[in-house]
Design a protein around this motif. Structure first.
Motif, PDB file in Angstrom:
ATOM      1  N   ARG A 160       0.833  -1.207   0.000  1.00  0.00           N
ATOM      2  CA  ARG A 160       0.000   0.000   0.000  1.00  0.00           C
ATOM      3  C   ARG A 160       0.869   1.259   0.000  1.00  0.00           C
ATOM      4  NH1 ARG A 160      -5.343  -1.655   1.082  1.00  0.00           N
ATOM      5  NH2 ARG A 160      -5.388  -3.839   0.435  1.00  0.00           N
ATOM      6  N   LEU A 161       1.992   1.227   0.683  1.00  0.00           N
ATOM      7  CA  LEU A 161       2.874   2.396   0.700  1.00  0.00           C
ATOM      8  C   LEU A 161       3.505   2.627  -0.669  1.00  0.00           C
ATOM      9  CD1 LEU A 161       4.457   1.912   4.218  1.00  0.00           C
ATOM     10  CD2 LEU A 161       3.039   3.845   3.499  1.00  0.00           C
ATOM     11  N   ARG A 162       3.909   1.565  -1.341  1.00  0.00           N
ATOM     12  CA  ARG A 162       4.430   1.715  -2.714  1.00  0.00           C
ATOM     13  C   ARG A 162       3.358   2.313  -3.619  1.00  0.00           C
ATOM     14  NH1 ARG A 162       9.300  -0.708  -4.012  1.00  0.00           N
ATOM     15  NH2 ARG A 162       9.996  -2.473  -2.707  1.00  0.00           N
ATOM     16  N   ALA A 163       2.142   1.792  -3.497  1.00  0.00           N
ATOM     17  CA  ALA A 163       1.053   2.281  -4.341  1.00  0.00           C
ATOM     18  C   ALA A 163       0.765   3.754  -4.082  1.00  0.00           C
ATOM     19  CB  ALA A 163      -0.199   1.440  -4.115  1.00  0.00           C
ATOM     20  N   ALA A 164       1.037   4.215  -2.853  1.00  0.00           N
ATOM     21  CA  ALA A 164       0.822   5.620  -2.504  1.00  0.00           C
ATOM     22  C   ALA A 164       1.962   6.521  -2.967  1.00  0.00           C
ATOM     23  CB  ALA A 164       0.643   5.748  -1.000  1.00  0.00           C
ATOM     24  N   GLY A 165       3.028   5.923  -3.495  1.00  0.00           N
ATOM     25  CA  GLY A 165       4.150   6.713  -4.005  1.00  0.00           C
ATOM     26  C   GLY A 165       5.334   6.804  -3.076  1.00  0.00           C
ATOM     27  N   CYS A 166       5.336   6.027  -1.992  1.00  0.00           N
ATOM     28  CA  CYS A 166       6.478   6.027  -1.080  1.00  0.00           C
ATOM     29  C   CYS A 166       7.654   5.257  -1.682  1.00  0.00           C
ATOM     30  CB  CYS A 166       6.103   5.383   0.254  1.00  0.00           C
ATOM     31  SG  CYS A 166       4.945   6.343   1.239  1.00  0.00           S
ATOM     32  N   ALA A 167       8.847   5.698  -1.372  1.00  0.00           N
ATOM     33  CA  ALA A 167      10.049   4.933  -1.706  1.00  0.00           C
ATOM     34  C   ALA A 167      10.276   3.912  -0.603  1.00  0.00           C
ATOM     35  CB  ALA A 167      11.245   5.856  -1.823  1.00  0.00           C
ATOM     36  N   VAL A 168      10.303   2.633  -0.960  1.00  0.00           N
ATOM     37  CA  VAL A 168      10.591   1.567  -0.003  1.00  0.00           C
ATOM     38  C   VAL A 168      12.059   1.195  -0.166  1.00  0.00           C
ATOM     39  CG1 VAL A 168      10.058  -0.781   0.746  1.00  0.00           C
ATOM     40  CG2 VAL A 168       8.211   0.749   0.002  1.00  0.00           C
ATOM     41  N   LEU A 169      12.854   1.458   0.844  1.00  0.00           N
ATOM     42  CA  LEU A 169      14.307   1.312   0.768  1.00  0.00           C
ATOM     43  C   LEU A 169      14.724  -0.134   1.050  1.00  0.00           C
ATOM     44  CD1 LEU A 169      15.250   4.529   2.778  1.00  0.00           C
ATOM     45  CD2 LEU A 169      14.937   4.295   0.303  1.00  0.00           C
ATOM     46  N   THR A 170      15.784  -0.572   0.380  1.00  0.00           N
ATOM     47  CA  THR A 170      16.278  -1.944   0.572  1.00  0.00           C
ATOM     48  C   THR A 170      17.803  -1.955   0.683  1.00  0.00           C
ATOM     49  OG1 THR A 170      16.250  -2.306  -1.820  1.00  0.00           O
ATOM     50  CG2 THR A 170      14.304  -3.020  -0.581  1.00  0.00           C
ATOM     51  N   PRO A 171      18.372  -1.257   1.655  1.00  0.00           N
ATOM     52  CA  PRO A 171      19.836  -1.205   1.762  1.00  0.00           C
ATOM     53  C   PRO A 171      20.431  -2.482   2.340  1.00  0.00           C
ATOM     54  CG  PRO A 171      18.842  -0.056   3.590  1.00  0.00           C
ATOM     55  CD  PRO A 171      17.706  -0.442   2.672  1.00  0.00           C
ATOM     56  N   ALA A 172      21.721  -2.672   2.076  1.00  0.00           N
ATOM     57  CA  ALA A 172      22.537  -3.723   2.692  1.00  0.00           C
ATOM     58  C   ALA A 172      22.043  -5.133   2.402  1.00  0.00           C
ATOM     59  CB  ALA A 172      22.654  -3.497   4.203  1.00  0.00           C
ATOM     60  N   ALA A 173      21.360  -5.332   1.285  1.00  0.00           N
ATOM     61  CA  ALA A 173      20.971  -6.699   0.900  1.00  0.00           C
ATOM     62  C   ALA A 173      22.233  -7.541   0.736  1.00  0.00           C
ATOM     63  CB  ALA A 173      20.177  -6.671  -0.397  1.00  0.00           C
TER      64      ALA A 173
END
Length: 270
Positions: A128-141
């Protein structure tokens, strides 16, 4: 999973029925032992928070007020409780902060130390946050280290399920953790890539939440009645809100009404 809809009273009934709140499976003797370990500043029970000096009596009183455990210090074994109304109140506060993030299209980081049970909650929020336009961060994978476990040490690696971080073992299976070091590694990578940069909001639990809150990031999280550190962090102003719930025993599908309620309060429902 169909999250459906949930009003406060129907959610309250379901939380009790599923034992997400009410009389929960976490035993009283375990709760009290964890409170003593937080008071004694055992690292695994601090969740990465530099907490003030708490007494056992202060901790039990705080957990009765914010989580709903039995306030009687003479109750030393057997069943303990989470107040479902406190759970719902905290969900409403969490929803308000997540709703703000959605409206402002903030950068968000999600992580869980309970991937077997709570991943479904985080994944619903992520979508839902992605759909709202938020950047979902994925550091240090892929960041890895030897974690302290009860039998010595074991390989652990940060991996993402879509945009939700968790620790995985060398067998590729997700692992439970209290450790703040993975979140600290994620924040270091973000800062190294762009000095001073950090997420606007962290949605997490255990050490993932504690380390973010200690870093001064707005953090909302989930915590069981044997996890006093995040509630103490809330009292100290380092955690925006900790939602009390059973986080390790209840089947994942039983969280659907809670998810629906949280999404609705964030303005992200259907």
């Amino acid at each position: 999973m169909d999250f459906g809809r949930a009003d406060r009273e129907s959610l309250r009934e379901q939380l009790l029925r599923a034992r997400i709140a009410g009389e929960v499976a976490t035993p009283r003797e375990g709760n009290l032992e964890h409170y003593r370990r937080m008071v004694a500043k055992y690292p695994d029970y601090q969740f990465g928070l530099a907490l003030k000096d708490w007494t056992f009596e202060e901790t039990l009183d705080m957990m009765a007020r914010l989580c709903g455990v039995n306030p009687d210090p003479g109750h030393v074994r057997g069943i303990d409780t989470i107040d479902p109304d406190l759970t719902i109140d905290a969900l409403e506060a969490m929803g308000a902060r997540i709703g703000e993030a959605a409206r402002e299209r903030e950068a968000v980081l999600l992580a869980t130390g309970h991937p077997a049970k709570l991943m479904v909650v985080y994944r619903a929020l992520e979508d839902r946050l992605r759909a709202a336009g938020c950047a979902v961060l994925t550091p240090a994978a892929g960041w890895s280290y030897d974690a302290d476990v009860h039998f010595g040490s074991a390989y652990r690696e940060i991996a993402y399920t879509s945009g939700v971080a968790a620790l995985f073992g060398d067998d590729g299976l997700p692992r439970h953790t209290h450790d703040p070091r993975p979140m600290q590694a994620m924040l270091r990578e973000l800062a190294a890539t762009d000095p001073g940069y950090r997420p606007d909001l962290v949605i997490a639990d255990h050490g993932w939440a504690g380390a973010a809150g200690e870093a001064g990031i707005d953090t909302v999280g989930f915590a069981d009645c044997n996890d006093p550190a995040l509630f103490a962090g809330q009292v100290e102003g380092k955690i925006v809100v900790a939602v009390p719930l059973d986080d390790g025993i209840v089947p994942a599908e039983h969280y659907a009404p809670l998810i629906a309620y949280l999404l609705a309060r964030a303005g992200l429902g259907d």
